[in-house]
Design a protein around this motif. Structure first.
Motif, PDB file in Angstrom:
ATOM      1  N   THR A  18      57.771   9.102  63.991  1.00 10.34           N
ATOM      2  CA  THR A  18      58.342   7.957  63.276  1.00 10.34           C
ATOM      3  C   THR A  18      57.470   6.717  63.426  1.00 10.34           C
ATOM      4  OG1 THR A  18      59.706   7.387  65.197  1.00 10.34           O
ATOM      5  CG2 THR A  18      60.706   8.812  63.504  1.00 10.34           C
ATOM      6  N   MET A  19      56.450   6.824  64.297  1.00  8.35           N
ATOM      7  CA  MET A  19      55.525   5.712  64.516  1.00  8.35           C
ATOM      8  C   MET A  19      54.100   6.188  64.343  1.00  8.35           C
ATOM      9  SD  MET A  19      57.140   3.716  67.706  1.00  8.35           S
ATOM     10  CE  MET A  19      57.987   2.258  67.232  1.00  8.35           C
ATOM     11  N   ASP A  20      53.242   5.300  63.852  1.00 11.49           N
ATOM     12  CA  ASP A  20      51.827   5.593  63.661  1.00 11.49           C
ATOM     13  C   ASP A  20      51.122   5.534  65.010  1.00 11.49           C
ATOM     14  OD1 ASP A  20      49.371   6.040  62.492  1.00 11.49           O
ATOM     15  OD2 ASP A  20      49.601   4.484  60.984  1.00 11.49           O
ATOM     16  N   ILE A  21      49.837   5.890  65.018  1.00  9.92           N
ATOM     17  CA  ILE A  21      49.046   5.916  66.244  1.00  9.92           C
ATOM     18  C   ILE A  21      48.962   4.543  66.912  1.00  9.92           C
ATOM     19  CG2 ILE A  21      46.815   5.560  65.120  1.00  9.92           C
ATOM     20  CD1 ILE A  21      45.726   7.722  67.101  1.00  9.92           C
ATOM     21  N   ASP A  22      49.081   3.468  66.124  1.00 10.53           N
ATOM     22  CA  ASP A  22      49.024   2.114  66.678  1.00 10.53           C
ATOM     23  C   ASP A  22      50.405   1.558  67.042  1.00 10.53           C
ATOM     24  OD1 ASP A  22      50.130   1.535  64.224  1.00 10.53           O
ATOM     25  OD2 ASP A  22      48.534   0.206  63.554  1.00 10.53           O
ATOM     26  N   GLY A  23      51.450   2.387  66.904  1.00 10.33           N
ATOM     27  CA  GLY A  23      52.799   1.971  67.268  1.00 10.33           C
ATOM     28  C   GLY A  23      53.586   1.350  66.138  1.00 10.33           C
ATOM     29  N   SER A  24      52.996   1.272  64.953  1.00 10.61           N
ATOM     30  CA  SER A  24      53.699   0.733  63.792  1.00 10.61           C
ATOM     31  C   SER A  24      54.657   1.781  63.241  1.00 10.61           C
ATOM     32  CB  SER A  24      52.709   0.349  62.692  1.00 10.61           C
ATOM     33  OG  SER A  24      51.797  -0.603  63.155  1.00 10.61           O
ATOM     34  N   LYS A  25      55.820   1.313  62.789  1.00  7.18           N
ATOM     35  CA  LYS A  25      56.802   2.224  62.203  1.00  7.18           C
ATOM     36  C   LYS A  25      56.272   2.774  60.881  1.00  7.18           C
ATOM     37  CE  LYS A  25      61.551   2.775  60.921  1.00  7.18           C
ATOM     38  NZ  LYS A  25      62.902   2.444  61.178  1.00  7.18           N
ATOM     39  N   LEU A  26      56.397   4.094  60.710  1.00  6.99           N
ATOM     40  CA  LEU A  26      55.988   4.740  59.465  1.00  6.99           C
ATOM     41  C   LEU A  26      57.046   4.508  58.388  1.00  6.99           C
ATOM     42  CD1 LEU A  26      54.809   8.182  60.907  1.00  6.99           C
ATOM     43  CD2 LEU A  26      53.346   6.362  60.003  1.00  6.99           C
ATOM     44  N   GLU A  27      56.610   4.406  57.132  1.00  7.32           N
ATOM     45  CA  GLU A  27      57.554   4.276  56.019  1.00  7.32           C
ATOM     46  C   GLU A  27      58.459   5.496  55.940  1.00  7.32           C
ATOM     47  OE1 GLU A  27      56.191   3.264  52.093  1.00  7.32           O
ATOM     48  OE2 GLU A  27      54.653   1.946  52.929  1.00  7.32           O
ATOM     49  N   LYS A  28      57.855   6.658  56.145  1.00 11.09           N
ATOM     50  CA  LYS A  28      58.581   7.927  56.088  1.00 11.09           C
ATOM     51  C   LYS A  28      58.134   8.768  57.281  1.00 11.09           C
ATOM     52  CE  LYS A  28      59.206  11.960  53.168  1.00 11.09           C
ATOM     53  NZ  LYS A  28      58.766  12.710  52.016  1.00 11.09           N
ATOM     54  N   PRO A  29      59.053   9.395  58.010  1.00 17.02           N
ATOM     55  CA  PRO A  29      58.664  10.238  59.135  1.00 17.02           C
ATOM     56  C   PRO A  29      57.729  11.366  58.704  1.00 17.02           C
ATOM     57  CG  PRO A  29      61.028   9.851  59.162  1.00 17.02           C
ATOM     58  CD  PRO A  29      60.513   9.328  57.853  1.00 17.02           C
ATOM     59  N   VAL A  30      56.855  11.788  59.612  1.00 17.51           N
ATOM     60  CA  VAL A  30      55.921  12.885  59.362  1.00 17.51           C
ATOM     61  C   VAL A  30      56.258  14.017  60.334  1.00 17.51           C
ATOM     62  CG1 VAL A  30      53.508  13.594  59.339  1.00 17.51           C
ATOM     63  CG2 VAL A  30      54.120  11.271  58.643  1.00 17.51           C
ATOM     64  N   ILE A  31      56.362  15.235  59.794  1.00 18.44           N
ATOM     65  CA  ILE A  31      56.662  16.407  60.617  1.00 18.44           C
ATOM     66  C   ILE A  31      55.349  17.106  60.954  1.00 18.44           C
ATOM     67  CG2 ILE A  31      57.880  18.612  60.754  1.00 18.44           C
ATOM     68  CD1 ILE A  31      59.743  17.505  58.514  1.00 18.44           C
ATOM     69  N   TYR A  32      55.133  17.362  62.242  1.00 14.92           N
ATOM     70  CA  TYR A  32      53.990  18.138  62.711  1.00 14.92           C
ATOM     71  C   TYR A  32      54.532  19.397  63.374  1.00 14.92           C
ATOM     72  CZ  TYR A  32      51.246  13.887  62.112  1.00 14.92           C
ATOM     73  OH  TYR A  32      50.631  12.787  61.589  1.00 14.92           O
ATOM     74  N   ALA A  33      53.869  20.523  63.141  1.00 12.78           N
ATOM     75  CA  ALA A  33      54.351  21.781  63.717  1.00 12.78           C
ATOM     76  C   ALA A  33      53.194  22.602  64.251  1.00 12.78           C
ATOM     77  CB  ALA A  33      55.108  22.589  62.659  1.00 12.78           C
ATOM     78  N   LEU A  34      53.495  23.421  65.244  1.00 11.81           N
ATOM     79  CA  LEU A  34      52.575  24.448  65.707  1.00 11.81           C
ATOM     80  C   LEU A  34      52.904  25.690  64.895  1.00 11.81           C
ATOM     81  CD1 LEU A  34      50.433  25.706  67.543  1.00 11.81           C
ATOM     82  CD2 LEU A  34      52.239  26.126  69.221  1.00 11.81           C
ATOM     83  N   ILE A  35      51.952  26.113  64.062  1.00  9.33           N
ATOM     84  CA  ILE A  35      52.128  27.275  63.197  1.00  9.33           C
ATOM     85  C   ILE A  35      51.480  28.480  63.863  1.00  9.33           C
ATOM     86  CG2 ILE A  35      51.766  28.218  60.874  1.00  9.33           C
ATOM     87  CD1 ILE A  35      53.270  25.498  60.891  1.00  9.33           C
ATOM     88  N   LYS A  36      52.246  29.551  64.023  1.00  9.38           N
ATOM     89  CA  LYS A  36      51.735  30.798  64.595  1.00  9.38           C
ATOM     90  C   LYS A  36      51.523  31.798  63.464  1.00  9.38           C
ATOM     91  CE  LYS A  36      52.327  31.797  68.646  1.00  9.38           C
ATOM     92  NZ  LYS A  36      51.456  31.960  69.761  1.00  9.38           N
ATOM     93  N   PHE A  37      50.486  32.637  63.621  1.00  7.99           N
ATOM     94  CA  PHE A  37      50.139  33.637  62.621  1.00  7.99           C
ATOM     95  C   PHE A  37      50.196  35.023  63.239  1.00  7.99           C
ATOM     96  CE2 PHE A  37      48.011  29.677  61.629  1.00  7.99           C
ATOM     97  CZ  PHE A  37      48.332  29.492  60.296  1.00  7.99           C
ATOM     98  N   ASP A  38      50.570  36.010  62.438  1.00 10.17           N
ATOM     99  CA  ASP A  38      50.621  37.403  62.907  1.00 10.17           C
ATOM    100  C   ASP A  38      49.244  37.885  63.337  1.00 10.17           C
ATOM    101  OD1 ASP A  38      53.337  37.771  62.537  1.00 10.17           O
ATOM    102  OD2 ASP A  38      53.125  38.646  60.543  1.00 10.17           O
ATOM    103  N   GLY A  39      49.202  38.583  64.446  1.00 10.28           N
ATOM    104  CA  GLY A  39      47.980  39.250  64.872  1.00 10.28           C
ATOM    105  C   GLY A  39      46.988  38.411  65.647  1.00 10.28           C
ATOM    106  N   VAL A  40      47.326  37.159  65.960  1.00 14.26           N
ATOM    107  CA  VAL A  40      46.411  36.310  66.728  1.00 14.26           C
ATOM    108  C   VAL A  40      47.170  35.565  67.822  1.00 14.26           C
ATOM    109  CG1 VAL A  40      44.772  35.986  64.832  1.00 14.26           C
ATOM    110  CG2 VAL A  40      46.617  34.361  65.130  1.00 14.26           C
ATOM    111  N   ASP A  41      46.450  35.193  68.879  1.00  9.92           N
ATOM    112  CA  ASP A  41      47.020  34.343  69.920  1.00  9.92           C
ATOM    113  C   ASP A  41      46.812  32.896  69.497  1.00  9.92           C
ATOM    114  OD1 ASP A  41      47.692  36.512  71.558  1.00  9.92           O
ATOM    115  OD2 ASP A  41      45.678  36.561  72.419  1.00  9.92           O
ATOM    116  N   GLY A  42      47.626  32.007  70.013  1.00 11.09           N
ATOM    117  CA  GLY A  42      47.470  30.595  69.685  1.00 11.09           C
ATOM    118  C   GLY A  42      48.070  30.283  68.340  1.00 11.09           C
ATOM    119  N   GLY A  43      47.628  29.170  67.762  1.00  9.47           N
ATOM    120  CA  GLY A  43      48.158  28.746  66.479  1.00  9.47           C
ATOM    121  C   GLY A  43      47.408  27.526  65.983  1.00  9.47           C
TER     122      GLY A  43
END
Length: 84
Positions: A18-43
């Motif tokens: 909900t906040m940018d890297i400098d601490g400013s409030k974002l206009e719209k929240p941003v969703i970040y995810a760890l995406i996992k894929f079949d057949g590999v370790d990590g993501g």
């Protein structure tokens, strides 16, 4: 060793910024995810777009930039969206 993981994966975990890297409030929240894929370790950590709802285990698909704009980097992926 390079492995083709395709364009679809599963949300392993996520956070909503909900906040940018400098601490400013974002206009719209941003969703970040760890995406996992079949057949590999990590993501891959990347943005989720085209939805404001996300859940662990949700199937997602990469949305790529147009071919002429790609530079063979992670930034060729604009975001991941819910898979149909």
């Amino acid at each position: 060793e390079w492995v083709d993981v395709g364009k679809e994966g599963i949300v392993y975990t996520f956070t909503i910024a909900t906040m940018d890297i400098d601490g400013s409030k974002l206009e719209k929240p941003v969703i970040y995810a760890l995406i996992k894929f079949d057949g590999v370790d990590g993501g891959l950590i990347h943005k989720i777009g085209e939805t404001d709802k996300v859940s662990i285990g949700m199937k997602v698909k990469a949305v790529l930039k147009p071919p002429k704009e790609r530079k063979a980097s992670i930034n060729d992926i604009k975001y991941f969206k819910p898979a149909e």
